[in-house]
Scaffold this motif. Structure first.
Motif, PDB file in Angstrom:
ATOM      1  N   THR A 274       0.768  -1.266   0.049  1.00  0.00           N
ATOM      2  CA  THR A 274       0.068   0.182   0.007  1.00  0.00           C
ATOM      3  C   THR A 274       0.751   1.257  -0.062  1.00  0.00           C
ATOM      4  O   THR A 274       0.350   2.526   0.055  1.00  0.00           O
ATOM      5  N   THR A 275       2.153   1.178   0.207  1.00  0.00           N
ATOM      6  CA  THR A 275       3.064   2.342   0.300  1.00  0.00           C
ATOM      7  C   THR A 275       4.422   1.977  -0.703  1.00  0.00           C
ATOM      8  O   THR A 275       4.538   0.900  -0.699  1.00  0.00           O
ATOM      9  N   LEU A 276       4.878   3.027  -1.272  1.00  0.00           N
ATOM     10  CA  LEU A 276       6.176   2.881  -1.903  1.00  0.00           C
ATOM     11  C   LEU A 276       7.184   2.318  -1.143  1.00  0.00           C
ATOM     12  O   LEU A 276       7.968   1.289  -1.545  1.00  0.00           O
ATOM     13  N   ASP A 277       7.383   2.554   0.014  1.00  0.00           N
ATOM     14  CA  ASP A 277       8.347   1.917   1.186  1.00  0.00           C
ATOM     15  C   ASP A 277       7.851   0.242   1.098  1.00  0.00           C
ATOM     16  O   ASP A 277       9.156  -0.536   1.063  1.00  0.00           O
ATOM     17  N   GLU A 278       6.725  -0.104   1.091  1.00  0.00           N
ATOM     18  CA  GLU A 278       6.569  -1.723   1.085  1.00  0.00           C
ATOM     19  C   GLU A 278       7.039  -2.467  -0.029  1.00  0.00           C
ATOM     20  O   GLU A 278       7.455  -3.044  -0.211  1.00  0.00           O
ATOM     21  N   LEU A 279       6.534  -1.475  -1.132  1.00  0.00           N
ATOM     22  CA  LEU A 279       6.695  -2.008  -2.594  1.00  0.00           C
ATOM     23  C   LEU A 279       8.454  -2.350  -2.779  1.00  0.00           C
ATOM     24  O   LEU A 279       8.923  -3.412  -3.164  1.00  0.00           O
ATOM     25  N   LEU A 280       9.090  -1.277  -2.566  1.00  0.00           N
ATOM     26  CA  LEU A 280      10.755  -1.161  -2.526  1.00  0.00           C
ATOM     27  C   LEU A 280      11.235  -2.481  -1.445  1.00  0.00           C
ATOM     28  O   LEU A 280      12.012  -3.188  -2.002  1.00  0.00           O
ATOM     29  N   ASP A 281      10.598  -2.622  -0.256  1.00  0.00           N
ATOM     30  CA  ASP A 281      11.188  -3.808   0.758  1.00  0.00           C
ATOM     31  C   ASP A 281      10.941  -5.015   0.041  1.00  0.00           C
ATOM     32  O   ASP A 281      11.530  -5.918   0.001  1.00  0.00           O
ATOM     33  N   VAL A 282       9.783  -5.209  -0.757  1.00  0.00           N
ATOM     34  CA  VAL A 282       9.520  -6.629  -1.334  1.00  0.00           C
ATOM     35  C   VAL A 282      10.380  -6.805  -2.401  1.00  0.00           C
ATOM     36  O   VAL A 282      11.011  -8.172  -2.566  1.00  0.00           O
ATOM     37  N   GLN A 283      10.472  -5.791  -3.244  1.00  0.00           N
ATOM     38  CA  GLN A 283      11.022  -5.914  -4.557  1.00  0.00           C
ATOM     39  C   GLN A 283      12.562  -5.830  -4.354  1.00  0.00           C
ATOM     40  O   GLN A 283      13.247  -6.498  -4.870  1.00  0.00           O
ATOM     41  N   TYR A 284      13.133  -5.145  -3.602  1.00  0.00           N
ATOM     42  CA  TYR A 284      14.841  -4.763  -3.422  1.00  0.00           C
ATOM     43  C   TYR A 284      15.241  -5.034  -2.084  1.00  0.00           C
ATOM     44  O   TYR A 284      16.407  -5.328  -2.007  1.00  0.00           O
ATOM     45  N   GLY A 285      14.318  -5.572  -1.024  1.00  0.00           N
ATOM     46  CA  GLY A 285      14.733  -6.041   0.340  1.00  0.00           C
ATOM     47  C   GLY A 285      14.594  -4.699   1.299  1.00  0.00           C
ATOM     48  O   GLY A 285      14.457  -3.798   0.701  1.00  0.00           O
TER      49      GLY A 285
END
Length: 103
Positions: A13-24
């Motif tokens: 739901t946030t960009l930070d969450e997306l970056l965590d999933v995609q790049y760690g």
């Protein structure tokens, strides 16, 4: 495995969450590399945008600051690192100033 990652991405739901999933998570080697590449891309895009705003070609900017067109091209394409003094010279050649913020 990939389906699980796809599902996690879809649930972000946030960009930070997306970056965590995609790049760690922040601080992992993969995320650090992504952040480094992102910063280089942003600098390259800013350089090109300011050069175009100044109405200069890569060759004209290179002549103005005493370097080669190929170097300006490599910078704008994120293919070369830039030293701080060179960065200042480039933006001075564009009639701009650079301001640094240390976080």
């Amino acid at each position: 495995m990939e389906t699980n990652k796809d599902e996690r991405i879809m649930n972000c739901t946030t960009l930070d969450e997306l970056l965590d999933v995609q790049y760690g998570k922040v601080g992992t080697p993969e995320r650090d590399e992504f952040d480094k590449e992102t910063q280089a891309f942003c600098l390259a895009a800013t350089l090109k945008e300011e050069r175009l705003r100044a109405g200069l070609t890569q060759e004209q900017l290179a002549e103005r600051i005493g370097t080669k067109k190929t170097y300006i091209s490599r910078l704008e394409n994120g293919k070369a690192d830039v030293q701080l003094n060179t960065l200042f010279r480039i933006f001075e050649g564009l009639g701009r100033r650079v301001s640094l913020t240390i976080l």
